[in-house]
Design a protein around this motif. Sequence first.
Motif, short mmCIF file in Angstrom:
data_model
loop_
_atom_site.label_atom_id
_atom_site.label_comp_id
_atom_site.label_asym_id
_atom_site.label_seq_id
_atom_site.Cartn_x
_atom_site.Cartn_y
_atom_site.Cartn_z
N LYS A 193 0.81 -1.05 0.12
CA LYS A 193 -0.12 0.01 -0.13
C LYS A 193 1.00 1.36 0.00
CE LYS A 193 -4.26 -1.43 -0.01
NZ LYS A 193 -5.01 -1.52 -1.22
N THR A 194 0.65 2.07 -1.02
CA THR A 194 1.29 3.50 -0.94
C THR A 194 0.46 4.43 -0.09
OG1 THR A 194 0.21 4.15 -3.11
CG2 THR A 194 2.54 3.24 -3.14
N LEU A 195 1.24 5.22 0.60
CA LEU A 195 0.34 6.23 1.47
C LEU A 195 0.81 7.58 1.09
CD1 LEU A 195 -1.46 6.42 3.76
CD2 LEU A 195 0.50 6.14 5.42
N PRO A 196 0.03 8.37 0.56
CA PRO A 196 0.47 9.68 0.14
C PRO A 196 0.47 10.75 1.53
CG PRO A 196 -1.64 9.33 -0.96
CD PRO A 196 -1.30 7.98 -0.27
N ILE A 197 1.73 11.10 1.53
CA ILE A 197 1.62 12.05 3.04
C ILE A 197 2.19 13.53 2.66
CG2 ILE A 197 1.98 10.03 4.43
CD1 ILE A 197 5.00 10.90 4.56
N ASN A 198 2.20 14.46 3.28
CA ASN A 198 2.33 15.84 3.15
C ASN A 198 4.04 15.82 3.90
OD1 ASN A 198 2.23 16.15 5.98
ND2 ASN A 198 0.37 17.76 5.85
N ARG A 199 4.63 16.89 3.89
CA ARG A 199 5.83 17.01 4.48
C ARG A 199 5.98 16.78 5.96
NH1 ARG A 199 4.98 21.10 0.45
NH2 ARG A 199 6.56 20.92 -1.30
N GLU A 200 4.89 17.10 6.59
CA GLU A 200 4.71 17.02 8.04
C GLU A 200 4.58 15.32 8.39
OE1 GLU A 200 3.01 19.79 6.72
OE2 GLU A 200 5.12 20.59 7.01
N GLY A 201 4.46 14.60 7.38
CA GLY A 201 4.06 13.19 7.64
C GLY A 201 2.60 12.89 8.01
N LYS A 202 1.55 13.71 7.32
CA LYS A 202 0.25 13.57 7.58
C LYS A 202 -0.27 12.81 6.29
CE LYS A 202 -0.60 16.74 11.22
NZ LYS A 202 0.34 15.93 11.99
N PRO A 203 -1.36 11.92 6.43
CA PRO A 203 -1.71 11.27 5.37
C PRO A 203 -2.68 12.31 4.56
CG PRO A 203 -1.94 9.62 7.11
CD PRO A 203 -1.36 11.02 7.65
N LEU A 204 -2.67 12.18 2.88
CA LEU A 204 -3.33 13.03 2.36
C LEU A 204 -4.78 12.85 2.11
CD1 LEU A 204 -0.42 14.62 0.19
CD2 LEU A 204 -1.52 15.63 1.75
N GLU A 205 -5.02 11.33 2.09
CA GLU A 205 -6.26 10.78 1.96
C GLU A 205 -6.49 9.58 2.14
OE1 GLU A 205 -5.11 8.67 -2.13
OE2 GLU A 205 -5.27 10.87 -2.32
N THR A 206 -8.01 8.97 2.34
CA THR A 206 -8.04 7.67 2.83
C THR A 206 -7.40 6.59 1.91
OG1 THR A 206 -10.23 7.52 1.56
CG2 THR A 206 -10.32 8.41 3.83
N THR A 207 -7.33 5.42 2.58
CA THR A 207 -6.50 4.48 1.63
C THR A 207 -7.61 3.32 1.30
OG1 THR A 207 -4.45 4.72 3.06
CG2 THR A 207 -4.81 2.75 1.75
N PHE A 208 -7.56 3.03 -0.09
CA PHE A 208 -8.51 2.02 -0.58
C PHE A 208 -8.13 0.78 -0.24
CE2 PHE A 208 -9.15 -0.89 -4.19
CZ PHE A 208 -10.75 -1.08 -4.33
N VAL A 209 -8.83 -0.15 0.36
CA VAL A 209 -8.44 -1.57 0.59
C VAL A 209 -8.67 -2.56 -0.58
CG1 VAL A 209 -8.11 -3.30 2.17
CG2 VAL A 209 -8.27 -1.05 2.96
N CYS A 210 -9.97 -2.60 -0.57
CA CYS A 210 -10.78 -3.57 -1.62
C CYS A 210 -12.01 -3.07 -2.07
CB CYS A 210 -10.51 -5.15 -0.90
SG CYS A 210 -11.51 -5.23 0.29
N VAL A 211 -12.71 -3.82 -2.95
CA VAL A 211 -14.21 -3.65 -3.48
C VAL A 211 -15.04 -4.46 -2.57
CG1 VAL A 211 -15.68 -4.22 -5.05
CG2 VAL A 211 -13.93 -3.38 -5.82
N ALA A 212 -15.86 -3.91 -1.74
CA ALA A 212 -17.11 -4.48 -0.95
C ALA A 212 -18.11 -5.19 -1.73
CB ALA A 212 -17.52 -3.44 -0.34
N PRO A 213 -18.27 -6.46 -1.34
CA PRO A 213 -19.44 -7.15 -1.98
C PRO A 213 -20.67 -6.81 -1.63
CG PRO A 213 -18.40 -8.40 -0.25
CD PRO A 213 -17.62 -7.24 -0.70
N LEU A 214 -21.69 -6.44 -2.46
CA LEU A 214 -22.98 -5.93 -2.32
C LEU A 214 -23.95 -7.05 -2.19
CD1 LEU A 214 -23.02 -2.26 -3.94
CD2 LEU A 214 -22.02 -3.12 -1.73
N LYS A 215 -23.70 -8.14 -2.71
CA LYS A 215 -24.61 -9.15 -2.55
C LYS A 215 -23.94 -10.61 -2.32
CE LYS A 215 -24.55 -10.01 -7.55
NZ LYS A 215 -25.12 -9.99 -9.06
N GLY A 216 -24.71 -11.68 -1.88
CA GLY A 216 -24.03 -12.90 -1.68
C GLY A 216 -23.13 -13.06 -0.25
#
Length: 224
Positions: A74-97
């Motif tokens: 997982k790549t983690l975009p951060i700013n110069r102060e070490g703060k994450p810039l966005e949420t991190t996608f993990v995987c698609v969520a199943p909506l049925k079954g």
Amino acid sequence: MTDYRPETEQQLIRHAQSIAGLTLGELAAQTGVVVPENLNREKGWIGLLLEKVLGASAGSLPMPDFPDLGIELKTLPINREGKPLETTFVCVAPLKGITGMTWEKCHLKNKLAKVLWVPVISERDIPIHQRIVCTPFLWQPNQQEEQLLAQDWQELTDMIALGRVEEINAKYGQVLQLRPKAANSSAKTQAFDAQGRPFQTLPRGFYLKIPFTQMLLNNHLRVN
């Protein structure tokens, strides 16, 4: 470097830590990859570059990026102060079954069992080729982290199963978020409403919230 494949976890970590301090431009030059002018149409470019550099081999298959090692990248975009810039996608969520699905056997748990995090200083004012790779670290959820993830997964999955997927917003989940994951608004998938009737909706994905990845950074890199 383009044909590199790590054979052990230690080998992977050593190689990952050896690229800390390099720019994306330097890594791209080493692997013969062209750096795009912007990421508007190539949102996953940084992740694909690092997969190539580090020897990930799963591609788009539903398994960890390093299948033989059971490690996700997982790549983690951060700013110069070490703060994450966005949420991190993990995987698609199943909506049925999903009736009877358990945390122990779900795809999300499998994806997060062991993760090699690669923070990259990625503020928008920094040209892509000048963005810097920070020190990567390997993470496995501890008991408390896994409990938080499992609770959120259960709550969100229960809402999907009860036909309430359209009600879910960013307020739900302490560390996990469920939100639309699609290239455009015309990409639709099937879900079921509270009466069990099928309808078309945007695909959803599980994302790690920023405070959670900030905590991981703080714990592993002692970022203040």
